[in-house]
Design a protein around this motif. Structure first.
Motif, PDB file in Angstrom:
ATOM      1  N   UNK A  70      21.350   1.940 -13.611  1.00  0.00           N
ATOM      2  CA  UNK A  70      21.768   2.482 -12.317  1.00  0.00           C
ATOM      3  C   UNK A  70      22.461   1.448 -11.446  1.00  0.00           C
ATOM      4  N   UNK A  71      21.981   0.195 -11.461  1.00  0.00           N
ATOM      5  CA  UNK A  71      22.614  -0.801 -10.597  1.00  0.00           C
ATOM      6  C   UNK A  71      24.060  -1.057 -11.014  1.00  0.00           C
ATOM      7  N   UNK A  72      24.341  -0.982 -12.327  1.00  0.00           N
ATOM      8  CA  UNK A  72      25.726  -1.156 -12.794  1.00  0.00           C
ATOM      9  C   UNK A  72      26.600   0.020 -12.341  1.00  0.00           C
ATOM     10  N   UNK A 105      22.657   8.628 -25.022  1.00  0.00           N
ATOM     11  CA  UNK A 105      21.371   7.990 -24.753  1.00  0.00           C
ATOM     12  C   UNK A 105      21.606   6.607 -24.155  1.00  0.00           C
ATOM     13  N   UNK A 106      20.566   6.061 -23.540  1.00  0.00           N
ATOM     14  CA  UNK A 106      20.634   4.644 -23.181  1.00  0.00           C
ATOM     15  C   UNK A 106      20.628   3.822 -24.468  1.00  0.00           C
ATOM     16  N   UNK A 121      15.500   8.845 -17.529  1.00  0.00           N
ATOM     17  CA  UNK A 121      16.577   9.087 -18.475  1.00  0.00           C
ATOM     18  C   UNK A 121      17.585  10.074 -17.885  1.00  0.00           C
ATOM     19  N   UNK A 122      18.650  10.318 -18.630  1.00  0.00           N
ATOM     20  CA  UNK A 122      19.685  11.232 -18.137  1.00  0.00           C
ATOM     21  C   UNK A 122      19.115  12.632 -17.899  1.00  0.00           C
ATOM     22  N   UNK A 126      21.609   6.476 -12.484  1.00  0.00           N
ATOM     23  CA  UNK A 126      21.753   5.838 -13.780  1.00  0.00           C
ATOM     24  C   UNK A 126      20.395   5.575 -14.395  1.00  0.00           C
ATOM     25  N   UNK A 127      20.426   4.963 -15.567  1.00  0.00           N
ATOM     26  CA  UNK A 127      19.184   4.738 -16.294  1.00  0.00           C
ATOM     27  C   UNK A 127      18.335   3.661 -15.640  1.00  0.00           C
TER      28      UNK A 127
END
Length: 524
Positions: free
Chosen positions: A412-414, A350-351, A439-440, A433-434
């Motif tokens: 997502x940016x990471x 999970x995030x 979500x995934x 990405x999140x």
């Protein structure tokens, strides 16, 4: 236009805004639809849809219509058509019967044509009961030709459906049974056959007819079972699924017509079908036995895409993230290191915001803890390496034209910064990405829909049980990589595991070798 990169297919989907632009175009002296579209395009109000790989033809005149019809009829053949279908049946069905059926009724459906073919088969069977074997033989071949027309009507009218295939297959089996039963009755009662075989006539005809009937049904059954149990469809000249019925019906038709020479030809035709179907079934059994010995857990997948989890699968970041999370939990909540580690691992996938809310519901410190975690991740995640086998694995699947994606609970940016820094962004077809509302699980759904992927043609590689929870309701096959969790924890859920991504590529190579082996056997 001197420079262009696409053709106009002639199909436009317009909103009511088109009417005002059409009036402007007419006032300027251009009354064509294209003129109105050009005006919309000049204002940035027109979009294009790429139809490359799809069939289309622009029809503006009666001559264009005839050309389009000819092209459509020419595209009706199927790759798995047998010899008789290619040489006789398709030529007659495409040239005569299918156009005639559509001319008689533009609303005719494929299922109606299937019923018509079945009715002709019943008439053929009845002809043998009435001692009219020549008529029966001709009707058998007519039914075989009509059996191709139902699919042609479906493809022309864009009415293909799983039920249509199922319905046609069921009627085909009944048709085969009735035809063989009719020929069995004729062979039992024809004096020419009883005179020829004497007291052996009854057991010969009965045994041969039973073998032909059971063999015909088993050919169909083995085709279905190979897909259901092995995920493999027989191919090759003699074993291919979908081939053979045209030849069997042609043999029976010739046997019926050849009774003009001697009634025994009907029995010979039944015997030929019995031997042909039995040989096909025995060959398939041997192929399936060899296949079962050699197949791996990935065998039978027509792989189109691999989705990789990010943290712990692509990036060696889990020790870093686990350490951060455990420290934050012990500093902000009344919890021990061991308990914090256990709970973090139980929710990994999970995030982090969802993890904290799952572990400490509505705790006042949650927002600050998540913000601190995200800031620490942003500062430190780029300093951690790829796993050593990542680049070779991505190259492996790229060389096989298998699409490659990353999805993650990390922002997502990471993820994008990381893939750019490590140089693997060019090896990916998509990197996700999140972000809020993405979500995934939603990322996986997006990949399936946006890239038009069948879930059965996709595998997801992840390192946690929560990853499996994300994919199991998507019908995507999950492969667990044993880094964060032990193998038995995945095995307890019935999941296939690999030690690393290199083991995944080895498993896939083994599966390719099995398919290649079976294909080569089929071609013998």
């Amino acid at each position: 236009i001197e420079t262009y990169n696409a053709y106009d297919t002639g199909i436009f989907l317009c909103s009511p805004a088109i009417f005002a632009v059409v009036e402007e175009s007419i006032a300027a002296g251009d009354g064509s639809v294209s003129g109105a579209i050009r005006r919309l395009a000049s204002r940035g109000k027109a979009k294009v849809v790429d139809v490359q790989g799809h069939y289309w033809v622009d029809v503006d005149t009666p001559r264009d219509l005839k050309r389009a019809e000819a092209l459509l009829y020419g595209s009706l053949t199927k790759p798995n058509d047998g010899f008789i279908s290619r040489a006789i049946n398709r030529r007659v069905s495409i040239g005569i019967f299918t156009p005639l059926l559509l001319k008689l009724s533009r609303r005719v459906t494929a299922n109606q044509v299937s019923i018509l073919s079945f009715a002709v088969s019943l008439a053929a069977s009845l002809s043998f009961f009435l001692a009219l074997p020549v008529i029966g033989g001709l009707l058998i071949q007519l039914a075989s030709i009509l059996d191709g027309s139902d699919g042609e009507v479906a493809r022309l009218r864009k009415m293909q459906s799983p039920f249509g295939n199922f319905f046609d297959g069921v009627l085909d089996r009944y048709s085969d049974g009735f035809i063989l039963f009719g020929m069995f009755y004729y062979s039992m009662t024809a004096t020419g056959i009883t005179d020829l075989f004497g007291r052996y006539s009854t057991p010969l005809v009965l045994g041969t007819s039973m073998l032909a009937l059971v063999g015909t049904l088993m050919v169909s059954y083995t085709s279905a079972k190979s897909v259901a149990d092995f995920g493999y469809q027989y191919s090759g000249r003699w074993s291919a699924a979908g081939r053979g019925r045209d030849v069997r019906l042609f043999i029976l038709a010739v046997g019926g017509v050849a009774t003009l020479v001697h009634p025994v030809s009907a029995f010979v035709a039944i015997l030929a079908v019995a031997l042909l179907t039995s040989a096909t079934v025995l060959r398939r059994m041997w192929i399936s036995w060899e296949y079962s010995l050699r197949r791996g857990p990935l065998t039978g997948i027509s792989l189109k895409a691999v989705i990789f989890d990010f943290d712990g699968t692509i990036a060696d970041t889990m020790p870093f993230l686990s350490g951060l999370a455990v420290n934050l939990m012990t500093e902000n909540y009344a919890i021990s290191n061991e308990e914090a580690g256990r709970r973090y691992l139980a929710t990994t996938g999970m995030d982090f915001g969802s993890q904290v809310e799952e572990i400490f519901p509505q705790h006042p410190s949650n927002r600050d803890v998540v913000a601190t975690m995200e800031a620490s991740k942003k500062r430190g995640i780029l300093g951690h390496p790829l796993f050593g086998e990542v680049v070779p694995t991505l190259m492996f699947f790229k060389e096989r034209n298998v699409k490659r994606f990353i999805c993650s609970s990390t922002r997502e940016e990471m993820v994008r910064q990381y893939t750019a820094k490590t140089g693997i962004d060019d090896l990916l077809d998509g990197c996700f990405g999140y972000r809020p509302g993405f979500t995934k699980g939603q990322q996986i759904e997006f990949i399936l829909q946006h890239y038009h992927l069948d879930p059965n043609e996709v595998i997801f590689v992840g390192d946690s049980l929560v990853d499996y929870d994300f994919v199991r309701d998507k019908d995507v096959r999950f492969i667990a990589i044993c880094r964060l969790f032990e193998e038995q924890e995945f095995r307890g859920r019935g999941l296939f595991t690999v030690r690393d991504l290199t083991a995944l590529t080895r498993e896939w190579q083994q599966s390719e070798n099995v398919i290649r082996f079976v294909d080569n056997v089929d071609k013998v």
